[in-house]
Design an enzyme around this catalytic site. Sequence first.
Site, PDB file in Angstrom:
ATOM      1  N   ASP A   1      28.714  44.613  37.198  1.00 45.86           N
ATOM      2  CA  ASP A   1      29.164  43.926  38.401  1.00 45.86           C
ATOM      3  C   ASP A   1      28.798  42.476  38.176  1.00 45.86           C
ATOM      4  O   ASP A   1      27.681  42.173  37.754  1.00 45.86           O
ATOM      5  CB  ASP A   1      28.482  44.481  39.653  1.00 45.86           C
ATOM      6  CG  ASP A   1      29.151  43.937  40.927  1.00 45.86           C
ATOM      7  OD1 ASP A   1      30.388  43.801  40.928  1.00 45.86           O
ATOM      8  OD2 ASP A   1      28.446  43.641  41.894  1.00 45.86           O
TER       9      ASP A   1
ATOM     10  N   TYR B   1      36.856  32.989  38.126  1.00 49.86           N
ATOM     11  CA  TYR B   1      36.445  31.588  38.343  1.00 49.86           C
ATOM     12  C   TYR B   1      36.322  30.807  37.033  1.00 49.86           C
ATOM     13  O   TYR B   1      35.856  29.669  37.038  1.00 49.86           O
ATOM     14  CB  TYR B   1      35.103  31.556  39.094  1.00 49.86           C
ATOM     15  CG  TYR B   1      35.166  32.169  40.478  1.00 49.86           C
ATOM     16  CD1 TYR B   1      35.558  31.415  41.584  1.00 49.86           C
ATOM     17  CD2 TYR B   1      34.841  33.513  40.690  1.00 49.86           C
ATOM     18  CE1 TYR B   1      35.620  31.976  42.858  1.00 49.86           C
ATOM     19  CE2 TYR B   1      34.901  34.083  41.955  1.00 49.86           C
ATOM     20  CZ  TYR B   1      35.296  33.313  43.038  1.00 49.86           C
ATOM     21  OH  TYR B   1      35.355  33.864  44.298  1.00 49.86           O
TER      22      TYR B   1
END
Length: 201
Positions: A73, A158
């Site tokens: 994650d 990102y």
Amino acid sequence: MSRLLLATRNQKKLVELRRILEAEGVTGLEVVGLADVPEFPEAPETGATFEDNALAKAADAARATGLPAVADDSGLEIDALNGMPGVLSARWAGAHGDDQANLDLVLGQIKDVPDERRGGAFVSAAALVLPDGGETVVRGEWRGTIIRESRGANGFGYDPIFVPEGGTRTSAELSPEEKDADSHRGRALRLLLPSLRELAG
């Protein structure tokens, strides 16, 4: 050849783990993804930390398939946003995985933050859970600066607004090999290597 399940449907993550194992000379493991095993109900990511989410995903996958499972994650922690978007990175703008909306929202939220305070880090927690219940959880961090507009076409999420510390190019302008060598996920996955070597026999 032992099978190792990477609990993801993201092809880029599968390719990345295979590349890292190959680069580190780990043979004897066949890395498969969720698309390669029978479907099972996947619990939503509700953990408060990257570690919680990675461990829950890996444990679910190991239980459902009987295979050793790795899950990660990861997300972006921005200093000026008190570590947000953090575990909410993939759904920061509302819908899960809308990279452009997430990018636009983050850039809007920090547009008035001066350059010297635009620090942040990509963080990845990776968990390995064995069918016998053995667990290993590690964390990799990649510090850098959040720039004001997107650059580069490699990577995802990102990557186009993140310039790693000491660099001038965004994560999305790096080659896959350069990114593996330094990235948060690369760092976390390499911390799992001793356990993965053991699995490979």
